[in-house]
Design an enzyme around this catalytic site. Sequence first.
Site, PDB file in Angstrom:
ATOM      1  N   HIS A   1       9.408   0.509   8.296  1.00  6.53           N
ATOM      2  CA  HIS A   1       8.934  -0.750   8.456  1.00  6.53           C
ATOM      3  C   HIS A   1       9.278  -1.623   7.466  1.00  6.53           C
ATOM      4  CE1 HIS A   1       6.610   1.367  11.701  1.00  6.53           C
ATOM      5  NE2 HIS A   1       6.318   2.191  10.763  1.00  6.53           N
ATOM      6  N   ASP A   2       8.610  -1.678   6.307  1.00  2.25           N
ATOM      7  CA  ASP A   2       8.087  -2.564   5.258  1.00  2.25           C
ATOM      8  C   ASP A   2       9.323  -3.416   4.690  1.00  2.25           C
ATOM      9  OD1 ASP A   2       5.283  -0.919   3.971  1.00  2.25           O
ATOM     10  OD2 ASP A   2       5.429  -2.185   5.705  1.00  2.25           O
TER      11      ASP A   2
ATOM     12  N   ASP B   1       6.683   1.138   2.110  1.00  6.01           N
ATOM     13  CA  ASP B   1       6.258   0.138   1.036  1.00  6.01           C
ATOM     14  C   ASP B   1       7.306   0.487  -0.248  1.00  6.01           C
ATOM     15  OD1 ASP B   1       3.585   0.978   2.263  1.00  6.01           O
ATOM     16  OD2 ASP B   1       3.601  -0.935   1.807  1.00  6.01           O
TER      17      ASP B   1
ATOM     18  N   ASN C   1      -2.587   2.747   3.460  1.00  5.26           N
ATOM     19  CA  ASN C   1      -1.961   4.123   3.526  1.00  5.26           C
ATOM     20  C   ASN C   1      -2.767   5.076   2.782  1.00  5.26           C
ATOM     21  OD1 ASN C   1       0.153   3.429   5.427  1.00  5.26           O
ATOM     22  ND2 ASN C   1       1.489   2.732   3.678  1.00  5.26           N
TER      23      ASN C   1
ATOM     24  N   PHE D   1      -1.195  -0.641  12.190  1.00  6.56           N
ATOM     25  CA  PHE D   1      -2.328  -0.294  11.292  1.00  6.56           C
ATOM     26  C   PHE D   1      -2.614  -1.233  10.411  1.00  6.56           C
ATOM     27  CE2 PHE D   1      -4.082   3.047   8.306  1.00  6.56           C
ATOM     28  CZ  PHE D   1      -3.678   2.458   6.985  1.00  6.56           C
ATOM     29  N   ASN D   2      -1.817  -2.036   9.712  1.00  5.18           N
ATOM     30  CA  ASN D   2      -2.054  -3.122   8.649  1.00  5.18           C
ATOM     31  C   ASN D   2      -2.824  -4.081   9.158  1.00  5.18           C
ATOM     32  OD1 ASN D   2      -0.424  -1.845   6.821  1.00  5.18           O
ATOM     33  ND2 ASN D   2       1.378  -3.235   7.292  1.00  5.18           N
TER      34      ASN D   2
ATOM     35  N   THR E   1       2.729  -5.999   2.911  1.00  2.00           N
ATOM     36  CA  THR E   1       3.131  -5.102   3.667  1.00  2.00           C
ATOM     37  C   THR E   1       2.020  -3.855   3.925  1.00  2.00           C
ATOM     38  OG1 THR E   1       4.299  -3.663   1.902  1.00  2.00           O
ATOM     39  CG2 THR E   1       5.770  -5.238   3.339  1.00  2.00           C
TER      40      THR E   1
ATOM     41  N   ASP F   1       0.843  -1.272  -0.007  1.00  2.00           N
ATOM     42  CA  ASP F   1       0.057   0.123   0.119  1.00  2.00           C
ATOM     43  C   ASP F   1       0.931   1.199  -0.099  1.00  2.00           C
ATOM     44  OD1 ASP F   1      -0.969   0.666   3.526  1.00  2.00           O
ATOM     45  OD2 ASP F   1       1.015  -0.417   2.436  1.00  2.00           O
TER      46      ASP F   1
END
Length: 315
Positions: A241-242, A15, A39, A167-168, A126, A10
């Site tokens: 993060h991803d 990402d 996102n 979030f995810n 992700t 996303d």
Amino acid sequence: MPVPVILDCDPGHDDAFNILLAAAHPAIELLAITTVAGNQTLEKTTLNARRVCSVAGIRGVPIAAGRDRPLHAPPRIAENIHGDSGLDGPGFGEGEPEVPQDPRDALTLIRDTLLAHPAPVTLVPTGPLTNIAVFLLAHPELAARVERIVLMGGSTERGNTTPAAEFNILCDPEAADIVFRSGLPVTMFGLNATHQVRATAEVVARIAALGTPLSGLCVDLLTYFASRYREVYGFDAPPLHDPLTVAHLIDPSLVSLVRAAVTVELNGTHTRGATVVDLHGVTGRPADTEVGVEVDTDAFWNLIVEAVRVLGRPS
Ligand code: RIB
Ligand code: CA
């Protein structure tokens, strides 16, 4: 042999770096990219995936759009972090990106990719897990062609969108529950791990020093991302993060792993979307998920900087 992967994402600033890393590193064979609402809206995350591939010279990797909303949860976006475009910071121009959108939907692209590849493929989600859950429900006969699922989501500790939920997972808890209970090998990189990889000023300076148009765009992405994490969370540097997912596939020693039972909370008034990680085996549930714990942050950033260098060099 390179690891064959499909990224389900996303984009989203982090990402975007995961796409760069997967495309650049020889240990990864990037077969396809699918997009999901998260996102930002599906339209924007799909446009952003095309933009990233276009500016980075990534060609021949089909990009298909998936689900535009969660299975049951109300849609939510993270405009407060990723901006109105979902990839705020750099200017991508007004025109259509060079890389087209594949005419197939995400499910069809995943199915076709798994059927065409001679060996099982690793799925790397992700974003919210809606596409992956729908695919597993629609094509149980293809589960054997999935090597494993390596995802960014959840946390062994607190959340980032509610005190309990990341979030995810919170975007689509029902989808996450389907994925974690699918019986496929799942490796989870949660906030407890991803918050260790913060894009500090030193990291940004290393990328800026590459001196290419792509490195300049990456600096703009990180600068914007940093401003939002500072504003929203008071972080001194934003966690990227991803890319911990693909970095793990490149170098399995890069993040230490433990096995634990991971359960997604679906009903808690204040805890819906939490990943309940049984690190000490007190629930008696099978410890069937690999959970990322300690990160070799130097090795991680070396991979990121090298990916930007490789993709940014004049062709
Ligand atoms: O909570 C962080 C996760 O949510 C990352 O994948 C970020 O891109 C957003 O999707
Ligand atoms: Ca994401």
